[in-house]
Design an enzyme around this catalytic site. Sequence first.
Site, mmCIF file in Angstrom:
data_model
loop_
_atom_site.group_PDB
_atom_site.id
_atom_site.type_symbol
_atom_site.label_atom_id
_atom_site.label_comp_id
_atom_site.label_asym_id
_atom_site.label_seq_id
_atom_site.Cartn_x
_atom_site.Cartn_y
_atom_site.Cartn_z
ATOM 1 N N VAL A 1 27.083 27.855 24.654
ATOM 2 C CA VAL A 1 25.767 27.225 24.744
ATOM 3 C C VAL A 1 24.683 28.211 24.310
ATOM 4 O O VAL A 1 23.763 27.858 23.558
ATOM 5 C CB VAL A 1 25.530 26.701 26.182
ATOM 6 C CG1 VAL A 1 24.101 26.217 26.371
ATOM 7 C CG2 VAL A 1 26.506 25.562 26.482
ATOM 8 N N GLU B 1 22.572 20.814 28.861
ATOM 9 C CA GLU B 1 23.067 20.754 27.484
ATOM 10 C C GLU B 1 24.212 19.745 27.415
ATOM 11 O O GLU B 1 25.051 19.707 28.303
ATOM 12 C CB GLU B 1 23.571 22.158 27.107
ATOM 13 C CG GLU B 1 24.116 22.271 25.719
ATOM 14 C CD GLU B 1 23.125 21.786 24.679
ATOM 15 O OE1 GLU B 1 22.068 22.403 24.528
ATOM 16 O OE2 GLU B 1 23.415 20.760 24.022
ATOM 17 N N PHE C 1 34.770 7.139 23.260
ATOM 18 C CA PHE C 1 35.341 7.925 24.351
ATOM 19 C C PHE C 1 36.278 7.078 25.212
ATOM 20 O O PHE C 1 36.233 7.089 26.439
ATOM 21 C CB PHE C 1 34.210 8.480 25.232
ATOM 22 C CG PHE C 1 34.301 9.964 25.346
ATOM 23 C CD1 PHE C 1 33.917 10.769 24.288
ATOM 24 C CD2 PHE C 1 34.796 10.569 26.482
ATOM 25 C CE1 PHE C 1 34.024 12.138 24.369
ATOM 26 C CE2 PHE C 1 34.912 11.936 26.570
ATOM 27 C CZ PHE C 1 34.513 12.724 25.514
ATOM 28 N N CYS D 1 34.991 22.122 30.327
ATOM 29 C CA CYS D 1 33.909 21.427 31.041
ATOM 30 C C CYS D 1 34.386 20.330 31.987
ATOM 31 O O CYS D 1 34.138 20.399 33.187
ATOM 32 C CB CYS D 1 32.933 20.850 30.033
ATOM 33 S SG CYS D 1 32.302 22.097 28.903
#
Length: 445
Positions: free
Chosen positions: A11, A151, A249, A260
């Site tokens: 990030v 983010e 998705f 994540c």
Amino acid sequence: MKICVLGSGYVGLVTSAVFADMGNDVICVDIDEGRIEDLKSGKCPIFEPGLPELLNRNTHEERLEFTTSAAKAVTQSEIIFICVGTPPKDGGETDLSQVKAAAKEIANNLNGHKIIVNKSTVPVGTGDFVREIIEKFRNGNGSFDVVSNPEFLREGQAISDSLHPDRIVIGASSEESASRLLEIYRPWDCSVFVTDILSAEIIKYASNAFLATKISFINAVANLCEVSGANVSEVAKGVGADKRIGSGFFDAGLGYGGSCFPKDVDSLIHTANKIGPGFELLREVVEINENRISRFVDRIVERIGEGGEKPLAGRVIAILGLAFKPETDDMREAKSVPLCRMLVDYGAQLRAYDPIAIDNAKKILGEENIEYCRSAYDSAKGADAAVIATEWREFIQLDLDRIREALSGPVIFDGRNIYVPAQVAKAGIEYHCIGRAPTLPEGKG
Ligand code: UGA
């Protein structure tokens, strides 16, 4: 604008590169000297398409610099982004030690007025935690405000996700700070959502947990399809056509991995238990995800194994794909890891191939009972079956006739549903995939 980015991980680097590219002066800081030296000499420490070019261009044009000196970076900047790691502790809790260290560095170098922006994925309440740390350790008479700006970029498409996000979320407690952030994001053409800090923090976890839930949901549907004879690809298409649900998705497979989703879902469960209401639904999401590999391996054993403790003894299996998803060399929580371990435990010899993740895979999986190969065709040589573990584009385009010739047993177990079953059957290969009926080679049906 003068911006400091604390942390040169995924990030941090993408944020630094993109903000510099928008014309800001960015100083990116990391405590890892080797990493900073690499970055200074033009070496990008992570694999991310487009990132090295963006870093080099902006370094060359003197809008971006790298340093180990947080003091220099903080004192020279108006806006400080915290982009440090927030790894999991045992039990799902998020380890905030790097956030705390970053807050102390800011406190030690507080001059003028600073806006401190939390971009790291952090549990609800961390904005207050950062504020308290800075108040406690502050040195000098500067003022500050804390903002949350989660983010949403994905590895492998981080640059385009950063430049074209679905939304930008700004959690702020004052209009002045929110408007400074809005100024930074002025070049972006997307919806910007300004809210309070606590809500912004939860938006990040709720987004990842919802996406993980969507994946576990379609995987549970795939289990149902396997038993009933339905086709999960058709079901996902039919269900996803409802705009309220959406088709994105929604691919059944070996489950979600990466740095994540697994950690963020665990962290949200931990937070929900700690502050009160609990989140039982997410426990089931995790369990479905964790059962993906054993279910898949059972099917492999059923087809090419024998009985006993080592049902795959003497079997050679080609593993195509090791990274947790395509376009990355990241092996964190990759589904290939429990998959390979279970196959080896059952006695199989593996011949594994990945376009870019082999070096990282070796560090986790070692080389005992796993031979790493130069290509998909090489890994298929003499194998009793091939397993697709990551949906790399080059696997979709494989010459299946060559694969059949290389395999000693022409069977593919596809954990990512990358082929049209008829195409595999036509190549003379038996095909087992997720949530769809197995197909036999043409002429043998
Ligand atoms: C994820 C989110 O998508 C980002 O929005 C978020 O910013 C990021 O986490 C983060 O919190 O930092 P990432 O981990 O890079 O991004 O990967 P994804 O592309 O989201 O894939 C995650 C996992 O889900 C992969 O293992 C993938 O194979 C799996 N997946 C994805 C499925 O099994 N089915 C699908 O339909 C989609």
